[in-house]
Design a protein around this motif. Structure first.
Motif, mmCIF file in Angstrom:
data_model
loop_
_atom_site.group_PDB
_atom_site.id
_atom_site.type_symbol
_atom_site.label_atom_id
_atom_site.label_comp_id
_atom_site.label_asym_id
_atom_site.label_seq_id
_atom_site.Cartn_x
_atom_site.Cartn_y
_atom_site.Cartn_z
ATOM 1 N N MET A 153 2.764 20.615 37.295
ATOM 2 C CA MET A 153 3.243 19.423 36.605
ATOM 3 C C MET A 153 4.763 19.357 36.719
ATOM 4 N N ILE A 154 5.284 18.142 36.545
ATOM 5 C CA ILE A 154 6.718 17.905 36.558
ATOM 6 C C ILE A 154 7.222 17.819 35.119
ATOM 7 N N ILE A 155 8.301 18.565 34.823
ATOM 8 C CA ILE A 155 8.969 18.485 33.524
ATOM 9 C C ILE A 155 10.460 18.339 33.785
ATOM 10 N N HIS A 156 11.100 17.364 33.157
ATOM 11 C CA HIS A 156 12.546 17.250 33.298
ATOM 12 C C HIS A 156 13.209 18.426 32.590
ATOM 13 N N GLU A 157 14.292 18.927 33.183
ATOM 14 C CA GLU A 157 14.928 20.115 32.602
ATOM 15 C C GLU A 157 15.398 19.886 31.165
ATOM 16 N N ASP A 158 15.785 18.654 30.822
ATOM 17 C CA ASP A 158 16.256 18.391 29.455
ATOM 18 C C ASP A 158 15.140 18.523 28.438
ATOM 19 N N SER A 159 13.903 18.246 28.870
ATOM 20 C CA SER A 159 12.783 18.263 27.943
ATOM 21 C C SER A 159 12.088 19.615 27.875
ATOM 22 N N ALA A 160 12.280 20.451 28.908
ATOM 23 C CA ALA A 160 11.612 21.754 28.935
ATOM 24 C C ALA A 160 12.208 22.702 27.895
ATOM 25 N N VAL A 161 11.369 23.607 27.414
ATOM 26 C CA VAL A 161 11.763 24.606 26.416
ATOM 27 C C VAL A 161 11.410 25.987 26.967
ATOM 28 N N GLY A 162 12.307 26.924 26.848
ATOM 29 C CA GLY A 162 12.003 28.276 27.303
ATOM 30 C C GLY A 162 10.852 28.872 26.520
ATOM 31 N N ALA A 163 9.814 29.337 27.225
ATOM 32 C CA ALA A 163 8.659 29.938 26.551
ATOM 33 C C ALA A 163 9.054 31.300 25.980
ATOM 34 N N PRO A 164 8.524 31.661 24.813
ATOM 35 C CA PRO A 164 8.860 32.965 24.218
ATOM 36 C C PRO A 164 8.505 34.124 25.151
ATOM 37 N N ASP A 165 9.425 35.056 25.293
ATOM 38 C CA ASP A 165 9.200 36.189 26.195
ATOM 39 C C ASP A 165 8.043 37.058 25.746
ATOM 40 N N ASN A 166 7.786 37.079 24.432
ATOM 41 C CA ASN A 166 6.754 37.975 23.917
ATOM 42 C C ASN A 166 5.372 37.327 23.874
ATOM 43 N N MET A 167 5.239 36.122 24.436
ATOM 44 C CA MET A 167 3.943 35.445 24.468
ATOM 45 C C MET A 167 3.504 35.202 25.905
ATOM 46 N N SER A 168 2.215 35.364 26.145
ATOM 47 C CA SER A 168 1.631 34.983 27.431
ATOM 48 C C SER A 168 1.613 33.464 27.549
ATOM 49 N N ASP A 169 1.308 32.944 28.736
ATOM 50 C CA ASP A 169 1.170 31.491 28.892
ATOM 51 C C ASP A 169 0.064 30.955 27.988
ATOM 52 N N ILE A 170 -1.004 31.724 27.837
ATOM 53 C CA ILE A 170 -2.108 31.294 26.978
ATOM 54 C C ILE A 170 -1.624 31.114 25.542
ATOM 55 N N GLU A 171 -0.808 32.046 25.072
ATOM 56 C CA GLU A 171 -0.271 31.940 23.712
ATOM 57 C C GLU A 171 0.773 30.835 23.609
ATOM 58 N N ALA A 172 1.706 30.801 24.551
ATOM 59 C CA ALA A 172 2.796 29.823 24.489
ATOM 60 C C ALA A 172 2.292 28.391 24.601
ATOM 61 N N ALA A 173 1.173 28.188 25.274
ATOM 62 C CA ALA A 173 0.633 26.835 25.432
ATOM 63 C C ALA A 173 0.203 26.220 24.102
ATOM 64 N N THR A 174 0.060 27.036 23.059
ATOM 65 C CA THR A 174 -0.379 26.520 21.758
ATOM 66 C C THR A 174 0.768 25.921 20.945
ATOM 67 N N LEU A 175 2.011 26.100 21.408
ATOM 68 C CA LEU A 175 3.167 25.804 20.561
ATOM 69 C C LEU A 175 3.616 24.338 20.517
ATOM 70 N N PRO A 176 3.596 23.582 21.620
ATOM 71 C CA PRO A 176 4.341 22.311 21.648
ATOM 72 C C PRO A 176 3.967 21.277 20.592
ATOM 73 N N ILE A 177 2.702 21.143 20.243
ATOM 74 C CA ILE A 177 2.345 20.199 19.175
ATOM 75 C C ILE A 177 1.995 20.939 17.892
ATOM 76 N N ALA A 178 1.045 21.859 17.941
ATOM 77 C CA ALA A 178 0.503 22.453 16.715
ATOM 78 C C ALA A 178 1.567 23.227 15.942
ATOM 79 N N ALA A 179 2.209 24.176 16.608
ATOM 80 C CA ALA A 179 3.217 24.981 15.909
ATOM 81 C C ALA A 179 4.417 24.135 15.523
#
Length: 336
Positions: A119-145
């Motif tokens: 997928m395409i994400i503009h750099e201004d909108s992207a957020v660094g994923a937490p280093d201590n989370m896998s992609d599976i874990e980090a994918a839960t964050l953008p809306i719910a958390a």
């Protein structure tokens, strides 16, 4: 690349196909998606009940993704190839108050989402994923958390010792229990499942109310708060239940109106609202700046997402069906 395309409304019209891999333009990142998580918004888009006039067809759905940057466009400075990033639903809402047209720039509709290999994400909108989370874990964050965080911190301004009511045990609600508890608040949870109420107490909730067996649950909330009501209530249900939410919230208290699980319209009783001087605020996630602050908090307090089940990419429809049945925490689809 392989991508799920929504050809028309209805889950049967979600089809796995081969499409061209997008190429990053100036300021854009090409992200190899590791995982996405589902929110009620994603189901509502497929069902045709979420701003259907904004949904392009075909559409690559799902807003919440985590993955690795594999290519960058010209003039990108915030991220480099190899960095792990999250998508952010409101791609142009970076800080402060929202603009009038933020919904026009949301991932998963009308912009292409993450239910694809890239997928395409503009750099201004992207957020660094937490280093201590896998992609599976980090994918839960953008809306719910982030919705839970914004409701509790930016809007609710919750302080130690205050009381929060959280409805249900879905993604937003479970994160709200974890975050509010870490903030030092006392959390009351509602659910139709005694088993889920017991489970949510292990995450920090101090009390649980089964709204099926206690339909006048606001009365129980008042008993639990010495007749005062909660300082902040996170309403994910919508519908006519908003009147009980007003009754369960203290005088001059706040309601974060997050969801519409039981209906998008309501007959609101104005007199209790006026006399209790309640503030109701519609919450549509948060700006990117809030996401950055939240990730630091989650890391500091070692909060990890509660994931109900992970589905393989080829079984995305089954993941949607799981969400429709109800989930304790998050439903995730592993892409790569």
């Amino acid at each position: 690349m392989k991508a799920w395309l929504l050809k028309d409304f209805g889950l049967d019209n979600l089809q796995l196909e081969e499409v061209a891999t997008p190429q990053p333009k100036a300021g854009e990142l090409l992200v190899k998606v590791g995982a996405v998580s589902l929110n009620f918004r994603d189901k509502a888009i497929v069902d045709g009940i979420y701003e259907p006039h904004l949904v392009p067809k075909p559409l690559i759905p799902v807003s919440d993704a985590a993955g690795t940057v594999v290519a960058i466009g010209d003039n990108v400075t915030r991220f480099k190839v190899g960095d792990r990033v999250n998508s952010h639903l409101y791609s142009r809402w970076l800080d402060g108050e929202p603009g009038p047209n933020e919904p026009d720039y949301c991932f998963g509709s009308p912009l292409p989402g993450g239910l694809a290999e890239y997928m395409i994400i503009h750099e201004d909108s992207a957020v660094g994923a937490p280093d201590n989370m896998s992609d599976i874990e980090a994918a839960t964050l953008p809306i719910a958390a982030l919705t839970a965080w914004y409701s509790l911190v930016d809007f609710g301004q919750i302080q130690t010792g205050q009381t929060v009511l959280v409805q249900g045990t879905g993604g937003v609600s479970i994160f709200a229990v974890q975050i509010a508890t870490a903030l030092g608040a006392k959390v009351i949870a509602t659910s139709s499942s005694d088993q889920n109420l017991q489970a949510v107490k292990t995450l920090g909730a101090v009390a649980g109310i089964n709204y099926r067996t206690t339909p006048n649950w606001a009365d129980e909330v008042l008993k639990l708060t010495d007749g005062k009501g909660v300082d902040l209530l996170l309403d994910v249900a919508g519908g006519s239940g908003i009147n009980q939410s007003v009754a369960a919230t203290k005088a001059s208290g706040r309601i974060a109106q997050i969801g519409f699980l039981t209906g998008q319209t309501v007959e609101l009783n104005l007199m209790p609202l006026i006399f209790r001087q309640t503030t109701i605020r519609g919450i549509a996630v948060a700006p990117r700046s809030s996401f950055d602050r939240m990730n630091a908090f989650l890391n500091e307090h070692k909060i990890r997402p509660v994931i109900d089940q992970v589905y393989p990419f080829e079984k995305a429809r089954e993941a949607y069906e799981h969400l429709a049945r109800g989930a304790f925490g998050k439903v995730v689809i592993k892409i790569a």
